[in-house]
Enzyme design. Structure first.
Site, PDB file in Angstrom:
ATOM      1  N   GLY B  75       0.939  -1.306  -0.020  1.00  0.00           N
ATOM      2  CA  GLY B  75       0.141   0.029  -0.013  1.00  0.00           C
ATOM      3  C   GLY B  75       0.930   1.265  -0.132  1.00  0.00           C
ATOM      4  N   CYS B 133      -0.099   3.452  -9.729  1.00  0.00           N
ATOM      5  CA  CYS B 133      -1.147   3.473  -8.602  1.00  0.00           C
ATOM      6  C   CYS B 133      -2.326   4.241  -9.031  1.00  0.00           C
ATOM      7  CB  CYS B 133      -0.452   4.372  -7.505  1.00  0.00           C
ATOM      8  SG  CYS B 133       0.668   5.511  -8.001  1.00  0.00           S
ATOM      9  N   LYS B 168       8.051   4.609 -14.790  1.00  0.00           N
ATOM     10  CA  LYS B 168       7.837   3.189 -14.578  1.00  0.00           C
ATOM     11  C   LYS B 168       6.776   2.602 -15.023  1.00  0.00           C
ATOM     12  CE  LYS B 168       8.760  -0.204 -10.884  1.00  0.00           C
ATOM     13  NZ  LYS B 168       9.306  -0.331  -9.636  1.00  0.00           N
ATOM     14  N   ILE B 194       9.245  -4.102 -15.578  1.00  0.00           N
ATOM     15  CA  ILE B 194       8.000  -3.743 -15.323  1.00  0.00           C
ATOM     16  C   ILE B 194       7.844  -3.687 -13.820  1.00  0.00           C
ATOM     17  CG2 ILE B 194       6.978  -4.845 -17.320  1.00  0.00           C
ATOM     18  CD1 ILE B 194       6.736  -7.491 -15.374  1.00  0.00           C
ATOM     19  N   GLY B 268      14.918  -6.243  -7.412  1.00  0.00           N
ATOM     20  CA  GLY B 268      14.028  -6.133  -6.417  1.00  0.00           C
ATOM     21  C   GLY B 268      13.857  -7.327  -5.212  1.00  0.00           C
TER      22      GLY B 268
HETATM   23  C1  LIG Z   1       7.612  -5.354  -1.262  1.00  0.00           C
HETATM   24  C2  LIG Z   1       7.499  -4.329  -2.647  1.00  0.00           C
HETATM   25  C3  LIG Z   1       7.188  -3.292  -2.726  1.00  0.00           C
HETATM   26  C4  LIG Z   1       7.287  -2.443  -3.740  1.00  0.00           C
HETATM   27  N1  LIG Z   1       7.148  -0.954  -3.809  1.00  0.00           N
HETATM   28  C5  LIG Z   1       7.252  -0.372  -4.773  1.00  0.00           C
HETATM   29  C6  LIG Z   1       7.157   1.139  -4.816  1.00  0.00           C
HETATM   30  O1  LIG Z   1       6.979   1.807  -3.513  1.00  0.00           O
HETATM   31  N2  LIG Z   1       7.183   1.820  -5.918  1.00  0.00           N
HETATM   32  C7  LIG Z   1       7.392   1.176  -7.166  1.00  0.00           C
HETATM   33  O2  LIG Z   1       7.664   1.859  -8.214  1.00  0.00           O
HETATM   34  N3  LIG Z   1       7.560  -0.111  -7.292  1.00  0.00           N
HETATM   35  C8  LIG Z   1       7.528  -0.952  -6.129  1.00  0.00           C
HETATM   36  N4  LIG Z   1       7.875  -2.373  -6.236  1.00  0.00           N
HETATM   37  C9  LIG Z   1       7.998  -2.964  -7.352  1.00  0.00           C
HETATM   38  C10 LIG Z   1       9.470  -3.224  -7.770  1.00  0.00           C
HETATM   39  O3  LIG Z   1      10.348  -2.080  -7.637  1.00  0.00           O
HETATM   40  C11 LIG Z   1       9.785  -4.170  -8.837  1.00  0.00           C
HETATM   41  O4  LIG Z   1       9.193  -3.488  -9.951  1.00  0.00           O
HETATM   42  C12 LIG Z   1       9.095  -5.340  -9.093  1.00  0.00           C
HETATM   43  O5  LIG Z   1       9.181  -5.818  -7.821  1.00  0.00           O
HETATM   44  C13 LIG Z   1       9.405  -6.385 -10.111  1.00  0.00           C
HETATM   45  O6  LIG Z   1      10.964  -6.729  -9.665  1.00  0.00           O
HETATM   46  P1  LIG Z   1      11.265  -7.869  -8.960  1.00  0.00           P
HETATM   47  O7  LIG Z   1      10.657  -9.118  -9.401  1.00  0.00           O
HETATM   48  O8  LIG Z   1      12.917  -7.846  -9.268  1.00  0.00           O
HETATM   49  O9  LIG Z   1      11.065  -7.767  -7.595  1.00  0.00           O
HETATM   50  C14 LIG Z   1       7.841  -2.941  -4.974  1.00  0.00           C
HETATM   51  C15 LIG Z   1       7.838  -4.561  -4.883  1.00  0.00           C
HETATM   52  C16 LIG Z   1       7.892  -5.074  -4.007  1.00  0.00           C
HETATM   53  C17 LIG Z   1       8.283  -6.628  -3.840  1.00  0.00           C
END
Ligand SMILES: Cc1cc2nc3c(=O)[nH]c(=O)nc-3n(C[C@H](O)[C@H](O)[C@H](O)COP(=O)(O)O)c2cc1C
Ligand SMILES: Cc1cc2nc3c(=O)[nH]c(=O)nc-3n(C[C@H](O)[C@H](O)[C@H](O)COP(=O)(O)OP(=O)(O)OC[C@H]3O[C@@H](n4cnc5c(N)ncnc54)[C@H](O)[C@@H]3O)c2cc1C
Ligand code: FES
Lengths: 245, 308
Positions: B75, B133, B168, B194, B268
């Site tokens: 959130g 969002c 993004k 993504i 991430g």
């Molecule tokens: C716990 C969590 C919190 C995240 N918070 C944000 C955020 O605040 N803003 C955002 O643009 N993406 C957020 N993401 C998305 C990540 O930056 C990333 O785009 C996504 O997790 C895919 O990459 P990954 O598979 O390497 O995690 C979040 C992802 C996770 C798992």
């Protein structure tokens, strides 16, 4: 299981936990949190776990002498009780784990340890390895096969009734399933006894970065949520919104 | 080859010392990993999503593990702009790496205000705009699902800042190319893709959703093929550089994105699984370059071979 890591043993405080990577692949993906339940000498710490799913099942297959990736020690740990306090430990099932580490750290104190299990064959004893010989543990079992037949909260209730005049000098530490924690927390608030609970929550990072492990605080002015991995896992019971759990 | 490979990459106006960046929301403000990862070794760090006002986030449970991945419904919990400027910025200003602020709003004006507040601020190298969002002005539909709205948000931020703007993109769209194009035309300097893919998990015993929010964002290795495909589509559509994100666990995964055409990558969920993942990826990239006689990592970008 015993894990050799002089670094973790040197840094760890009772009530802290570690995040263990089970397996080395991407399934299961996330690390699993486990309390440090004690230490052996200066280089081995102990983790007590119950097999409940795929991660713990893999852990159970780990061979002696194998290697695991462990992140820790993490979290705040217990604040050690003040001198002169009677330490009352109340555990349900695997909740004994963090309390064993506390008992080991304060074993010269006056300790009352109460532990509840489903049945006598589920009882976890730590005396031989954890050097808890002097400590008297009273048991309860749901099926009455050992100790009091019923809930561990019955044992606590009885103890509190007997020692009503000493509630000022008691420090309660509790860990176990949620219904048990809620009951004990209510009893402690009722008797106005200092009480700390070790909580569980799903976790991803264990480091305070992902904010996945939120638990609702009792005071919205202070903060709406605490994070179990960083602000906890140990919380004074008054700081948590138990109704939200 | 004996000499060190050159790992530097350019994201439009932004120079990075290497292509490995932490993804927003998975590395906090860097401080949380201070004993494990020296951020100065990385190409950059992208901070937790920042909003004008503090946000407590969603009720728990907020995360649940899924096959080769996880769902999160944090959130967008964060301390808000004012606290960020006071509590986090001073330390970030001492870092010798690209520090990228990730911003989100509930209205186009909020995006504009955040961009303006970070204008000229020392220590912030670029702004990443999270358009995944919900838009409260449009019944909660995500900004990033509509090309016109995506362009409007981008234009607003670009006009309000002097910093490079990275947008993004959300994967939860019919055709990522249309959004990518719209955002490029609105002035973005680079794209990240993504963000997480919307998903859901149900507890069959209680028959309740496993997340209090009902739905969450899927991340981790499970989404990597989707991310690779979207990066591949985007680089064929736009001229601005693309940053690949989604399920990168090791250097091989990172290389896949670079070869698909990404100029840099974000890591991430891997930070949770292996807190040193970014450093290991960096090391793996160096070894790959050395073993394959690649003098400059930029040679690999878009080196995909498709038989005619
Ligand atoms: C716990 C969590 C919190 C995240 N918070 C944000 C955020 O605040 N803003 C955002 O643009 N993406 C957020 N993401 C998305 C990540 O930056 C990333 O785009 C996504 O997790 C895919 O990459 P990954 O598979 O390497 O995690 C979040 C992802 C996770 C798992
Ligand atoms: C601070 C802390 C200390 C803990 N200490 C111990 C301990 O000493 N001994 C012990 O046996 N267990 C302990 N647990 C619970 C333990 O982490 C879970 O039993 C374990 O993660 C289950 O993994 P699994 O793969 O076998 O189960 P699965 O159900 O397959 O796990 C799926 C996912 O849910 C998470 N999960 C499942 N149950 C729990 C739970 N109760 N709490 C948090 N996350 C959970 C897992 O981490 C995993 O991400 C602790 C939890 C926390 C938060
Ligand atoms: S588990 Fe990530 S913040 Fe607690």
């Amino acid at each position: 299981m015993g894990l050799r890591s002089p670094e973790i043993v040197a840094d760890a405080k009772p009530g802290q936990f570690v995040m263990i990577r089970v397996g080395s692949g991407i399934e299961p993906l996330l690390r699993r949190p486990f309390s440090i339940c004690g230490r052996q000498g200066n280089d081995v710490f102990l983790v007590l776990y119950r097999v409940v799913g795929k991660g713990t099942a893999i852990m159970a297959e780990t061979e002696k002498g194998g290697r695991l990736s462990v992140l820790g020690p993490l979290g705040n740990g217990f604040e050690l009780p003040k001198p002169g306090q009677t330490v009352v430990l109340v555990a349900g099932g695997i909740g004994v784990a963090p309390l064993f580490s506390l008992a080991q750290a304060v074993k010269e104190k006056d300790i009352q340890f109460m532990a509840g299990f489903g049945s006598s064959d589920e009882i976890i004893r730590m005396d031989p390895i954890n050097d808890l010989n002097g400590i008297n543990i009273s048991f309860s079992t749901d099926d009455g096969t050992k100790g009091h037949a019923g809930l561990v909260t019955d044992l606590l209730d009885e103890y509190l009734k007997k020692n009503r005049d000493r509630s000022d000098s008691m420090s309660l530490f509790i860990c176990g399933p949620l219904p048990m924690l809620k009951r004990v927390a209510a009893m402690a608030l009722d008797h106005n006894i200092s009480c700390h609970a070790s909580l569980e929550s799903a976790m991803a990072c264990g480091l305070g970065a992902c904010q996945g492990c939120a638990v609702r605080s009792s005071s919205q002015e202070k903060t709406e949520f605490y994070h179990v991995c960083k602000d906890g896992p140990v919380f004074p019971i008054g700081t948590i919104d138990w109704n939200s759990l | 080859m004996s000499s060190q490979p050159d790992l530097r990459v350019k994201l439009g106006p932004l120079d990075l010392k290497n292509p490995v960046i932490t993804a927003s929301g998975t590395f906090g403000y860097g401080r949380e990993y201070k004993d494990i990862v020296d951020p100065n070794l990385l190409g950059g760090i992208i901070l937790k999503g920042l909003s004008l006002k503090p946000r407590a986030g969603n009720p728990p449970p907020r995360i649940v593990e899924t096959p080769c991945g996880m769902l999160n419904a944090i959130g967008l919990a964060n301390m808000g702009l004012d606290a960020f400027m006071k509590q986090e910025l001073p330390r970030l200003q001492t870092l010798d790496t690209a520090v990228i602020a990730n911003i989100y709003g509930h209205s186009i004006d909020e995006y504009g205000e955040l961009a303006a507040a970070l204008k000229g601020v020392d220590g912030i190298s670029a702004i990443e705009v999270n358009i995944s969002c919900p838009n409260v002005e449009r019944g909660g539909m995500a900004f990033g699902t509509d090309p016109d709205v995506s362009a409007e948000v981008t234009g607003k931020v670009v006009r309000n800042t002097d910093k490079p703007v990275i947008v993004k993109l959300s994967p939860n769209v019919k055709d990522i190319r249309i959004i990518a194009k719209a955002v490029e035309e609105a002035g973005a300097h680079a794209l990240s893709l993504i963000n997480t893919i919307t998903g859901m998990a149900i507890d069959i015993e209680t028959r309740a959703p496993k997340l209090a929010n009902i739905t969450g964002g899927l991340s981790g290795p499970a989404i990597r093929p989707v991310a690779i495909h979207m990066v591949y589509q985007a680089v064929q559509t736009v001229d601005i550089p693309v940053i690949g994100v989604g399920g990168i666990m090791d250097s091989r995964d990172a290389l896949e994105f670079l070869i698909a055409g990404a100029h840099a990558v974000q890591v991430g969920t891997a930070n949770f699984v292996a807190p040193r993942a970014t450093l290991d990826i960096l090391e793996g990239l160096k070894i790959f370059c050395r073993d394959n006689d690649v003098a400059q990592i930029s040679e690999l970008i878009g080196s995909l071979k498709i038989a005619e």
